[in-house]
Design an enzyme around this catalytic site. Structure first.
Site, PDB file in Angstrom:
ATOM      1  N   SER A  30       0.816  -1.226   0.000  1.00  0.00           N
ATOM      2  CA  SER A  30       0.000   0.000   0.000  1.00  0.00           C
ATOM      3  C   SER A  30       0.843   1.267   0.000  1.00  0.00           C
ATOM      4  CB  SER A  30      -0.867   0.067   1.268  1.00  0.00           C
ATOM      5  OG  SER A  30      -1.795  -0.961   1.303  1.00  0.00           O
ATOM      6  N   HIS A  61      -3.603   0.360  -4.332  1.00  0.00           N
ATOM      7  CA  HIS A  61      -3.026  -0.811  -4.989  1.00  0.00           C
ATOM      8  C   HIS A  61      -3.225  -0.681  -6.494  1.00  0.00           C
ATOM      9  CE1 HIS A  61      -2.216  -3.216  -1.383  1.00  0.00           C
ATOM     10  NE2 HIS A  61      -3.218  -2.539  -0.886  1.00  0.00           N
ATOM     11  N   HIS A  83      -5.204  -9.790  -2.007  1.00  0.00           N
ATOM     12  CA  HIS A  83      -5.365 -10.125  -0.587  1.00  0.00           C
ATOM     13  C   HIS A  83      -6.552 -11.062  -0.379  1.00  0.00           C
ATOM     14  CE1 HIS A  83      -3.568  -6.063  -0.700  1.00  0.00           C
ATOM     15  NE2 HIS A  83      -2.916  -6.426   0.375  1.00  0.00           N
ATOM     16  N   TYR A  85      -8.592 -10.639   2.001  1.00  0.00           N
ATOM     17  CA  TYR A  85      -9.739  -9.821   2.440  1.00  0.00           C
ATOM     18  C   TYR A  85     -10.531  -9.224   1.277  1.00  0.00           C
ATOM     19  CZ  TYR A  85      -6.682  -5.686   1.925  1.00  0.00           C
ATOM     20  OH  TYR A  85      -5.852  -4.710   1.442  1.00  0.00           O
ATOM     21  N   GLU A  86      -9.935  -9.261   0.087  1.00  0.00           N
ATOM     22  CA  GLU A  86     -10.688  -8.809  -1.094  1.00  0.00           C
ATOM     23  C   GLU A  86     -11.622  -9.907  -1.587  1.00  0.00           C
ATOM     24  OE1 GLU A  86      -8.056  -6.228  -3.904  1.00  0.00           O
ATOM     25  OE2 GLU A  86      -6.725  -7.615  -2.857  1.00  0.00           O
ATOM     26  N   ALA A 113       2.540  -2.468   4.342  1.00  0.00           N
ATOM     27  CA  ALA A 113       2.220  -1.455   5.343  1.00  0.00           C
ATOM     28  C   ALA A 113       1.787  -2.207   6.593  1.00  0.00           C
ATOM     29  CB  ALA A 113       1.097  -0.566   4.835  1.00  0.00           C
ATOM     30  N   MET A 210      -1.752  -7.246   6.862  1.00  0.00           N
ATOM     31  CA  MET A 210      -2.723  -8.157   6.245  1.00  0.00           C
ATOM     32  C   MET A 210      -2.181  -8.846   4.984  1.00  0.00           C
ATOM     33  SD  MET A 210      -6.031  -5.661   6.546  1.00  0.00           S
ATOM     34  CE  MET A 210      -6.329  -4.693   8.047  1.00  0.00           C
ATOM     35  N   SER A 211      -0.878  -8.982   4.894  1.00  0.00           N
ATOM     36  CA  SER A 211      -0.327  -9.570   3.656  1.00  0.00           C
ATOM     37  C   SER A 211       0.978 -10.314   3.934  1.00  0.00           C
ATOM     38  CB  SER A 211      -0.088  -8.453   2.632  1.00  0.00           C
ATOM     39  OG  SER A 211       0.979  -7.621   3.045  1.00  0.00           O
ATOM     40  N   ASN A 234       1.205   3.426  11.067  1.00  0.00           N
ATOM     41  CA  ASN A 234       0.369   3.887  12.189  1.00  0.00           C
ATOM     42  C   ASN A 234       0.735   3.071  13.421  1.00  0.00           C
ATOM     43  OD1 ASN A 234      -1.178   1.795  10.347  1.00  0.00           O
ATOM     44  ND2 ASN A 234      -1.876   1.458  12.446  1.00  0.00           N
TER      45      ASN A 234
END
Ligand code: HPA
Length: 280
Positions: A30, A61, A83, A85-86, A113, A210-211, A234
């Site tokens: 990201s 992306h 991903h 989550y997609e 990220a 998440m990756s 973050n």
């Protein structure tokens, strides 16, 4: 059941478009697409043109291959990834790694990220992955063994120690601060709750994202050398001042991505120098 991804068709398509065989593959997470600006003699192939690849949906992306050279080294940048989550099946999440290996890539550098859990990982920090925790509770290696992949890949050293040394040296030479830590991969797409972050901290995680882990599992099963970096965008939930937003993740990723791009450009040259014959 969905049909298995056809690696050969994707490889044929890319091979007919790429000017040379890439040896080092770089997956950009990201907001980290800036590395592509440093590539010379660029050839771009959008994911949407690759047979079997779905279009990417997440903001930040781009979903494009950029082939060319960093310094003297033939690289294949993958700007964007698929991903879980997609809603993509594992087969698609893993597809670009299988394609890269079939094209001739032997060394894979992955970026992502991540939220910082360890207190010294401030937003903007770059963390070299020392190890990871697969907290996704799934694996793209489940099912029939693909081609020459190992059934039970050894994961005692998922990230190559010699490559990590080169990364440390490159960072030192450039004056780029490089932290190290353990990355925990979660499914997402919701960010974690503070209780989940405390749990991950107790498990030994320094950052969460998440990756990357599904890709590294496939890469190790194929025998590719791996190295990975998190850009801490973050503080993980409950550790920062306010709510988490994707825009913040993207904006911080851009700034730190400039430093990471510089580091990667330098590192690729050093990798090429360290593995003559294999990297060209
Ligand atoms: N959690 C999970 N994934 C992330 C985060 C986070 O805090 N930041 C960027 N990707």
């Amino acid at each position: 059941m969905s049909e298995a991804f056809d690696v050969a068709s994707a490889v044929d398509h890319l091979r007919s478009r790429l000017p040379e065989v890439p040896r080092i593959g770089i997956v950009l997470g990201s907001g980290l697409g800036g590395v592509a600006d440093r590539v010379t003699g660029r050839t771009e192939v959008p994911f949407a043109r690759v047979p079997g690849y779905p279009g990417t949906s997440v903001a930040g992306h781009a979903g494009t291959y950029v082939a060319g050279r960093l310094g003297d080294t033939a690289v294949l940048l993958q700007s964007g990834r698929f991903h879980r989550y997609e809603g993509h099946p594992d087969d698609i999440v893993a597809a670009p790694i299988r394609v890269a290996a079939a094209l001739g890539v032997h060394t894979l550098i992955l970026t992502n990220a991540a939220g910082g859990i360890r207190r010294d990982l401030d937003p903007g920090a770059i963390m070299l992955l020392a190890d990871h925790i697969n907290w996704m509770f799934t694996s793209p290696l489940i099912g029939a063994v693909h081609g020459r992949e190992e059934r039970f890949p050894d994961m005692s050293r998922p990230y190559d120690e010699a490559l990590a040394d080169l990364a440390r040296t490159a960072a030192r030479d450039l004056g780029v601060r490089l932290d190290e830590g353990v990355y925990a991969a979660v499914l997402g797409p919701a960010y974690e709750t503070p209780a989940e972050v405390r749990l991950l901290e107790r498990l030994g995680a320094d950052a969460v994202g998440m990756s990357t882990v599904p890709e590294v599992l496939v890469a190790r099963a194929l025998g590719l050398r791996c190295l990975a970096f998190s850009v801490v965008t973050n503080r993980a939930a409950g550790l920062g001042a306010g709510a988490l937003g994707h825009e913040e993740v993207i904006a911080t990723g851009r700034e730190a991505g400039t430093r990471l791009a510089e580091l990667l450009a330098h590192l690729v040259v050093e990798i090429d120098r360290s593995y003559p014959g294999s990297a060209k």
